[in-house]
Design an enzyme around this catalytic site. Structure first.
Site, mmCIF file in Angstrom:
data_model
loop_
_atom_site.group_PDB
_atom_site.id
_atom_site.type_symbol
_atom_site.label_atom_id
_atom_site.label_comp_id
_atom_site.label_asym_id
_atom_site.label_seq_id
_atom_site.Cartn_x
_atom_site.Cartn_y
_atom_site.Cartn_z
ATOM 1 N N LEU A 190 -0.564 30.818 -5.357
ATOM 2 C CA LEU A 190 -1.699 31.729 -5.526
ATOM 3 C C LEU A 190 -2.716 31.646 -4.377
ATOM 4 C CD1 LEU A 190 -2.883 33.804 -7.532
ATOM 5 C CD2 LEU A 190 -4.251 31.944 -8.472
ATOM 6 N N ASP A 191 -3.078 32.800 -3.841
ATOM 7 C CA ASP A 191 -4.081 32.886 -2.760
ATOM 8 C C ASP A 191 -3.667 32.140 -1.499
ATOM 9 O OD1 ASP A 191 -5.590 34.372 -4.494
ATOM 10 O OD2 ASP A 191 -6.942 32.748 -5.051
ATOM 11 N N GLU A 192 -2.367 31.854 -1.381
ATOM 12 C CA GLU A 192 -1.901 31.104 -0.216
ATOM 13 C C GLU A 192 -0.869 31.869 0.596
ATOM 14 O OE1 GLU A 192 -2.880 28.269 1.020
ATOM 15 O OE2 GLU A 192 -4.228 27.583 -0.553
ATOM 16 N N GLY B 49 -9.526 31.834 -6.128
ATOM 17 C CA GLY B 49 -9.678 31.941 -7.575
ATOM 18 C C GLY B 49 -10.613 33.043 -7.988
#
Lengths: 284, 284, 284, 284
Positions: C226-228, C200
């Site tokens: 997201l961010d994965e 985040g």
């Protein structure tokens, strides 16, 4: 799975080697587990390491057949069991941190070695911090006069124990040219500096005097040319102006231990191929 | 907060220096922001760096008073504004990665420098990858015959621009002893090897030939003794057998850029004190 | 040497693939330059990358013949010119250090890319520290309301320019699921933390608040999660209690730049194969 | 030199603390050997560590006088002998690499600790790889039902042995809130991940599943908030797609051992000051 094998080879480079070697293994019913190759543009030489599952193949037939093929190509090659623990003779002086580290890694099954002998120029009591246990310990003192005799004793122990690798785990004696030649390509030394900086004695004191900002260690094959053998592994750590030579010695112990252990692992897993004064290290 | 000041000093070690210096600042109404000290046991010398907020204190009076105190103790010392951008002259040859890196860090306000001049033995067009912008560029070609003249020109530019630090950002020329002495303790060079390994020319090719497993870079003060000046910062990266000399040159660029930038930062923040052939670097 | 090609492939594991593929190349008269493979025991899937010199072979015939073979084995595969510069669209917001770094590496010929467009939600003037030069710059502001339109514009630019890879070089906008899906496996993001820590926003502030002793950066493929996305490369550096969030931002810039550049290099050299949520990276 | 002392303190920041404290020591005839300070801008709190030679000063008088001064400023402080070996209780489960490492460092005199007890939920025979020697070993099995009793036994042993620091050297049990509170600020745990990534159980398997490219370890003070205590030290190493979870466990052992040893060293040298959820670590 059968007992996996490792094939390492080198030869003059030419088209088709990879296809031929992998095709050979396929025709003999083997299944490749891991394969690496390297073409050295300078020497125009080809290097390869293949780990494979022989499945139904007969290792002896495999070896015989491959020998015929390899002969035609003028290959240097070796076929070995992947998981057999290599028989290791460890030499040590007064500082035993590398010895302690190697033995611990062996005991917990991390390092696939079989320590067949520990040789020291100091008595067993001098190695008091290390859990030597049942590993045969040989106290072979050495002086300038007795050096050649002592080295002959080391060779005798190596022969009796079927030693495959000699590890100089901070063995603070210089091998004679004869001894270095005898154990060529199967003797690893840990030098307590980031070679080629600070060759010779007391490298940490040299490093302190020069005011470098990192210290390191170097694991290399022993050759007749002191501190010039093919390098297998190196590592370093930052230091500061506040570090005394004694601090460097302390920090160096950690680096030495892990660099030597990694070099030994690479060697016994047949991942290191010597290429003149240099090495090829096929990490997985 | 007033404009913070930085006091750096060195002197023969004796009890009470820290108390006296910090007491002096307290009595003058200053507030310490950061303080580091180091007693070098070998030389029995004391080194200190204090950043402080002078608050109501008059910097000139402070300086005068401290001078009197420092004289009594035979101190080497310097009192400087912490946040004033140091005036830097950058010298470069054909490879401009360190120059590009320094200028970018300056432009975004990361590196507290003021580039007052770029000097190159190559014409501006040769530095085509770098955003030079308004920074004055001086093309000063150099040959064996014109070297002393060219160096005099560099000194003239340095004088005109009130240069405080000369940065050899991969300036592939060796300074004369006179030039090195002239810029003593205010000239930083980046050497593209992990000194003391691979001194001299073509260190990456030397490293490849030797077969080391890490390469590095070294930022040091220039002295008349080539590649032997006090080291400010070093770093390394792992390499492998598969890296050609050209790969090493590429990987080396990153190391050189960041090692030089860090050394320049440490210097302009007055964090580096020279201690004979070595340095003290007071990181925060 | 002809123009070298790179073949990458993955398929269900079975004996003989290496032999078959290298045999195929040998029969077509090609010479292998570099080969890596990986058997993923968990998914029982086989991955391979072979760089080879086609010599006399006709690339089209090669492709046609290999397609027939690959079809039979249900392979995912790609055959590409090794040395052709991949066409890259770079997206950037206000922080331009990664952009500046990528462009510099491109300009000196270090990174084999062709920047076909720069897209920013800020005007060109906002990217004032970077030498953009002739690379087409598109100012595409974005708000919550215009996001889908703006993303359509990005896709249009990508299509017109034959973009092969989109690089989010600190582009501080979250792509819609549609956009992420559209550029699946060809969009790399640099996240300014050592994922999965500090997902985040404002990761450096999170890191400071948590009191970690190292910070890092992560380059990964963008996915709808997201961010994965699959991680390509990561690196870290030590920090201390004395580092403010602003210090972390500064130190982070270096890590971000080099991690992103390395990930882009690995991708355009066809060294990255996606394996579910993970990647295989075949370094040389 | 007399027996050096270490003074650590923290208090609300205000001008003159450094001058006052160093002045105090000077007036009592002490000689400062090492001094570090840190002003935390966020909490506006001041932290300091001073090592000094008391010379002729009487430690008891020193302590009494300093207490009076510290009281007036509302300081948290501690005055301790620098070179006295801190009494350490080590807790361990089945994996003994951290224990073996700590004991070796103690035996060779590298780590200034005195191991007063080893507590394990496994019998001594389970710790077969480590040279325990004469260090008292306590087998205290633990189940959900007996946990509070077992913890009381641990506290009893700690009390009897004058334990100053409890080290959870891969002790795979979660302490109760009561136990964590009892040993607050004097209990260090090694977590086998780079926190805050991969909290909880089986972090190496989590790391493998996520596909990260580096793994790490974190040494932190134990608090009632699991895996959230103030971090003392962290380190990482690169891994690749070819590393199985078992490979990660192996590589992790080295990181865990050295991270824990460094954290213990920093703690027993009184170099760690707790600042809320974070730590200040005054390296030399």
């Amino acid at each position: 799975m059968s007992d996996p094998l490792v094939l390492t080879l080198s030869c003059a480079d030419r088209p088709g080697i990879t296809a031929n070697v992998t095709g050979f293994l396929f025709e003999h019913g083997c299944n490749i587990l891991e394969a690496r190759q390297f073409n050295d543009r300078e020497s125009d030489r080809f290097f390869m390491r293949i780990a494979f599952d022989p499945l139904e193949a007969d290792p002896d037939a495999l070896k015989r057949d491959f020998a015929a093929y390899a002969d035609r190509l003028g290959m240097d090659w070796k076929l070995a069991k992947r998981d057999r623990r290599r028989r290791v003779l460890i030499m040590v002086s007064r500082f035993d941190h590398c010895l302690a580290d190697l033995l611990y890694r062996w005991r917990i099954g991390e390092l696939p070695i079989e320590p067949v002998a520990i040789v020291s120029n100091h008595p067993r009591e001098a190695i008091s911090h290390t859990h030597i246990g049942e590993v045969p310990f040989h106290h072979l003192p050495v002086t300038h006069e007795t050096k050649l005799d002592q080295e002959a004793q080391v060779r005798a122990i190596a022969e009796e124990t079927d030693t495959e690798l000699v590890v100089l785990a901070r063995y603070m004696q210089i091998l004679s040219d004869e001894q270095a030649a005898h154990f060529a390509a199967r003797c690893i030394n840990i030098h307590h500096s980031f070679l080629p900086g600070f060759k010779g004695a007391k490298p940490y004191h040299q490093a302190h005097a020069r005011g470098v900002k990192m210290i390191g260690a170097t694991a290399h094959y022993v050759t007749t040319d002191l501190d010039e053998g093919p390098i297998i592994h190196q590592d370093v750590e930052p230091i500061s102006h506040a570090d005394s030579p004694e601090d460097l010695v302390r920090k160096g112990r950690d680096i030495e231990s892990r660099v030597l252990a990694e070099a030994v692992r690479m060697h016994v897993e047949e991942r290191v191929l010597i290429n003149g004064q240099r090495t090829i290290v096929f990490r997985s």
